[in-house]
Design an enzyme around this catalytic site. Structure first.
Site, mmCIF file in Angstrom:
data_model
loop_
_atom_site.group_PDB
_atom_site.id
_atom_site.type_symbol
_atom_site.label_atom_id
_atom_site.label_comp_id
_atom_site.label_asym_id
_atom_site.label_seq_id
_atom_site.Cartn_x
_atom_site.Cartn_y
_atom_site.Cartn_z
ATOM 1 N N LYS A 8 -11.931 0.139 -11.179
ATOM 2 C CA LYS A 8 -13.559 0.395 -11.328
ATOM 3 C C LYS A 8 -14.007 1.779 -11.735
ATOM 4 O O LYS A 8 -14.580 2.013 -12.809
ATOM 5 C CB LYS A 8 -14.333 0.083 -9.967
ATOM 6 C CG LYS A 8 -14.224 -1.295 -9.602
ATOM 7 C CD LYS A 8 -15.215 -1.390 -8.387
ATOM 8 C CE LYS A 8 -14.627 -0.564 -7.331
ATOM 9 N NZ LYS A 8 -13.419 -0.984 -6.511
ATOM 10 N N ARG A 83 -23.346 -3.763 -1.316
ATOM 11 C CA ARG A 83 -22.178 -4.016 -0.407
ATOM 12 C C ARG A 83 -22.318 -5.402 0.226
ATOM 13 O O ARG A 83 -21.685 -5.970 0.808
ATOM 14 C CB ARG A 83 -21.471 -3.226 0.253
ATOM 15 C CG ARG A 83 -20.865 -2.025 -0.600
ATOM 16 C CD ARG A 83 -19.958 -0.879 0.268
ATOM 17 N NE ARG A 83 -19.687 0.075 -0.418
ATOM 18 C CZ ARG A 83 -18.480 0.357 -0.840
ATOM 19 N NH1 ARG A 83 -17.811 -0.678 -0.946
ATOM 20 N NH2 ARG A 83 -18.399 1.328 -1.625
ATOM 21 N N ARG A 122 0.633 5.170 -5.904
ATOM 22 C CA ARG A 122 -0.275 6.338 -6.311
ATOM 23 C C ARG A 122 0.014 7.616 -5.408
ATOM 24 O O ARG A 122 0.516 7.643 -4.337
ATOM 25 C CB ARG A 122 -1.668 6.031 -5.931
ATOM 26 C CG ARG A 122 -2.851 6.682 -6.513
ATOM 27 C CD ARG A 122 -4.182 5.553 -6.672
ATOM 28 N NE ARG A 122 -4.633 5.613 -5.130
ATOM 29 C CZ ARG A 122 -5.707 4.985 -4.817
ATOM 30 N NH1 ARG A 122 -6.581 4.660 -6.380
ATOM 31 N NH2 ARG A 122 -6.441 4.870 -3.688
ATOM 32 N N ARG A 155 -1.351 9.623 -0.110
ATOM 33 C CA ARG A 155 -2.641 9.507 0.697
ATOM 34 C C ARG A 155 -2.200 8.631 1.825
ATOM 35 O O ARG A 155 -1.545 7.548 1.724
ATOM 36 C CB ARG A 155 -3.770 9.179 0.347
ATOM 37 C CG ARG A 155 -4.422 10.171 -0.614
ATOM 38 C CD ARG A 155 -5.937 9.805 -1.112
ATOM 39 N NE ARG A 155 -6.592 10.898 -1.830
ATOM 40 C CZ ARG A 155 -7.072 10.223 -2.929
ATOM 41 N NH1 ARG A 155 -7.235 9.137 -3.553
ATOM 42 N NH2 ARG A 155 -7.631 11.241 -3.681
ATOM 43 N N ARG A 166 -8.228 -3.070 4.057
ATOM 44 C CA ARG A 166 -9.260 -2.947 3.400
ATOM 45 C C ARG A 166 -9.500 -4.044 2.406
ATOM 46 O O ARG A 166 -10.894 -4.269 2.342
ATOM 47 C CB ARG A 166 -8.861 -1.641 2.205
ATOM 48 C CG ARG A 166 -9.315 -0.224 3.020
ATOM 49 C CD ARG A 166 -8.381 0.820 2.065
ATOM 50 N NE ARG A 166 -8.646 1.236 0.862
ATOM 51 C CZ ARG A 166 -7.930 1.913 0.191
ATOM 52 N NH1 ARG A 166 -6.768 2.282 0.624
ATOM 53 N NH2 ARG A 166 -8.316 2.301 -0.871
#
Ligand SMILES: [Zn+2]
Length: 212
Positions: A8, A83, A122, A155, A166
């Site tokens: 996104k 949301r 990542r 991270r 999540r």
């Protein structure tokens, strides 16, 4: 709209550059309202500083302030909002009121396996924040940032366990919103596993067709 890791943010950056419209994210809006010291900004600050979630009516008030600004006249891109269904309903009412209604809801989708592959691979520079990926966006030297020479890290929440949590929240929270916009004929879904430029061109074609 779309799950974490679907791309996104990347597409949003390219779209606002192409159309020269404001990129409006709730996080940025709070920071901006607080910086400008608007009454709603000061209210939001009290919640954030106390570690609480900002209530819907405060968030919606800030969105209203932002969308009413002159730079949103020729369009805007909302990111990370709404949301929840109450937020979507309030957004619908307020955009009607100010004549800046949502025209397209782009849902960028990818299956969990692909999202896990992307997020878990990542890496990010601890100094300048440049993102990398262990398979698809490798730095020239392992573990070292191409841009500034800083060390790359993974991270803490970019691991499979945290991502599954999540994603679970995302699906519970977002599914009703997809139905909300589908019922209004505004929802368009895109395949987030496609090449970034191919995907961008598909979104642009839709925008051109819908806003002509
Ligand atoms: Zn760096």
């Amino acid at each position: 709209m779309g799950p974490p890791g679907a791309g996104k943010g990347t597409q949003a950056k390219r779209l606002i550059a192409k159309y020269d419209i404001p990129h409006i994210s709730t996080g940025d809006m709070f920071r901006e309202a607080i910086k400008q010291g608007t009454p709603l900004g000061l209210l939001a600050k009290q919640y954030i500083e106390a570690g609480h979630l900002v209530p819907d009516d405060v968030t919606i008030g800030i969105v209203r302030e932002r969308l009413a600004k002159p730079d949103c006249q020729k369009g805007y891109l909302l990111d990370g909002f709404p949301r929840t269904i109450p937020q979507a309903e309030a957004l619908e009412a307020l955009t009607k009121e100010i004549g800046r209604e949502i025209e397209i809801v782009a849902n960028i989708d990818a299956d969990d396996k692909e999202l896990i592959r992307r997020i878990c691979g990542r890496r990010v520079c601890t100094v300048c924040g440049t993102p990398y990926h262990v398979d698809t966006m490798k730095p020239k030297v392992d573990g070292v940032c191409d841009v500034c020479g800083g060390p790359l890290i993974q991270r803490l929440d970019d691991n499979e366990e945290a991502l599954k949590v999540r994603l679970g929240h995302y699906y519970v929270q977002t599914k009703p919103l997809l139905d909300f916009y589908r019922a209004r004929g505004l929802l368009y879904s895109f395949d987030g596993t496609k090449d970034l430029n191919v995907l961008l061109n598909e979104i642009i074609s839709l925008i051109e067709a819908k806003t002509r």
